[in-house]
Write an enzyme that holds these catalytic residues in place. Structure first.
Site, short mmCIF file in Angstrom:
data_model
loop_
_atom_site.label_atom_id
_atom_site.label_comp_id
_atom_site.label_asym_id
_atom_site.label_seq_id
_atom_site.Cartn_x
_atom_site.Cartn_y
_atom_site.Cartn_z
N GLU A 209 0.81 -1.22 0.00
CA GLU A 209 0.00 0.00 0.00
C GLU A 209 0.85 1.27 0.00
OE1 GLU A 209 -3.09 0.29 -0.41
OE2 GLU A 209 -3.96 -1.66 0.05
N GLU B 93 7.44 -21.64 7.85
CA GLU B 93 7.56 -20.81 9.04
C GLU B 93 8.58 -21.36 10.04
OE1 GLU B 93 4.58 -21.67 12.57
OE2 GLU B 93 3.49 -20.95 10.82
#
Length: 311
Positions: free
Chosen positions: A94, A125
């Site tokens: 963004e 992960e």
């Protein structure tokens, strides 16, 4: 607190985490009417902002450190797995349209790469080596900031990223939702937003995810304010890449200057659509090239450029 590959030990470890705690009073939530569940969930969400508020001093200190590094050309790099990684990628993506940053200035790394945005990547992960490799691909330097994001605060990928970045001299921030987390301990700036047990046991995309989003909003937005990417509360560095943003650009110039439509269009035409430059053209009465020069000499800070133009 360290990760372990032993399933029994891992279960014991998870049971100590606030984010994984079981709430017996909600054990029959699936028997409730939908509106009652919605009210419960909404009440839970309402507590998140207060949990973030308790960590504002730590958040603010981290932001000032990030802005100092970015001011000398450093990058802001988010690292995480699953929901935490996705939130980092979202925040980074963004920044170019909102603040006209180069896509390389704010970066989101998710364990497992782009495919992990939409599907689980087995074992990613838990890979410390993957974290180091991902950061080495970016050639992290001492001017950069690396933010490890993990609700549990124990995710090996996020912890390894912070440890590796710190060893390289980068500024490090560890954002988690449990106290005394390994992630916060590994980072120069530890931010632990404790939101408590989730409505659904262990579903940290809920309150923990909301808390992480709020903090990441602050990290990027306030850093950009500190870097002069705004004028008051106006997004004067917005990139007009579509019709909505072009309309927003015209409105921002209007709000900043009070000019009429014709003057706004002339100013935007003279500055190739650059909002900040157009505002300077109108308020300082300069031409497009002069506005560009003044802003360059002022480090892109509109207020400083306006002062320079008046001298």
């Amino acid at each position: 607190m360290t990760s372990t590959s032993n399933p029994r030990d891992l279960r014991t470890e998870l049971e100590t985490l606030t984010t994984e705690a079981f709430r017996p009073e909600l054990a029959e939530i699936d028997q409730l009417p939908t509106l009652s569940i919605a009210r419960l969930m909404n009440a839970e969400d309402a507590t998140v902002a207060a949990a973030v508020a308790r960590r504002l001093p730590e958040i603010s200190a981290a932001i000032d450190a990030v802005a100092e590094r970015m001011g000398r050309g450093g990058r802001l790099i988010y690292t995480g797995a699953g929901t935490a990684g996705r939130l980092g990628v979202l925040d980074a993506s963004e920044c170019p349209p909102t603040f006209n940053t180069d896509p390389s200035q704010v970066v989101g790394l998710i364990a497992g790469g782009p495919a992990a945005m939409v599907t689980s990547v087995e074992g990613a992960e838990d890979s410390r080596e993957l974290a180091r490799t991902d950061l080495d691909t970016l050639a992290v330097t001492a001017d950069d900031t690396v933010v490890g994001v993990s609700a549990s605060g124990r995710t090996p990928y996020a912890i390894a990223a912070v440890e590796h970045a710190r060893a390289l001299g980068a500024l490090t921030i560890g954002l988690s939702c449990n106290e005394h987390s390994a992630l916060a301990a590994a980072a120069e700036h530890g931010i632990e937003v404790v939101v408590g047990p989730e409505l659904l046991t262990g579903s940290t995309r809920l309150k923990a995810g909301t808390a992480q989003k709020l903090v990441l909003n602050m990290l990027s937005t306030i850093t950009m304010i500190r870097l002069g990417k705004t004028y008051g509360n106006l997004m004067v560095d917005v990139r007009a890449s579509n019709e909505k943003l072009r309309a927003r650009s015209r409105r921002i110039v209007a709000l900043a200057t009070g000019a009429d439509d014709a003057e706004i269009e002339r100013a935007l035409a003279a500055t190739d659509g650059e909002v900040k430059n157009a505002i300077l053209v109108v308020l300082a009465g300069v031409d497009g090239p002069t506005a560009a020069r003044l802003l360059e000499e002022s480090g892109g800070r509109l207020r400083a450029a306006l002062t320079a133009a008046a001298d």
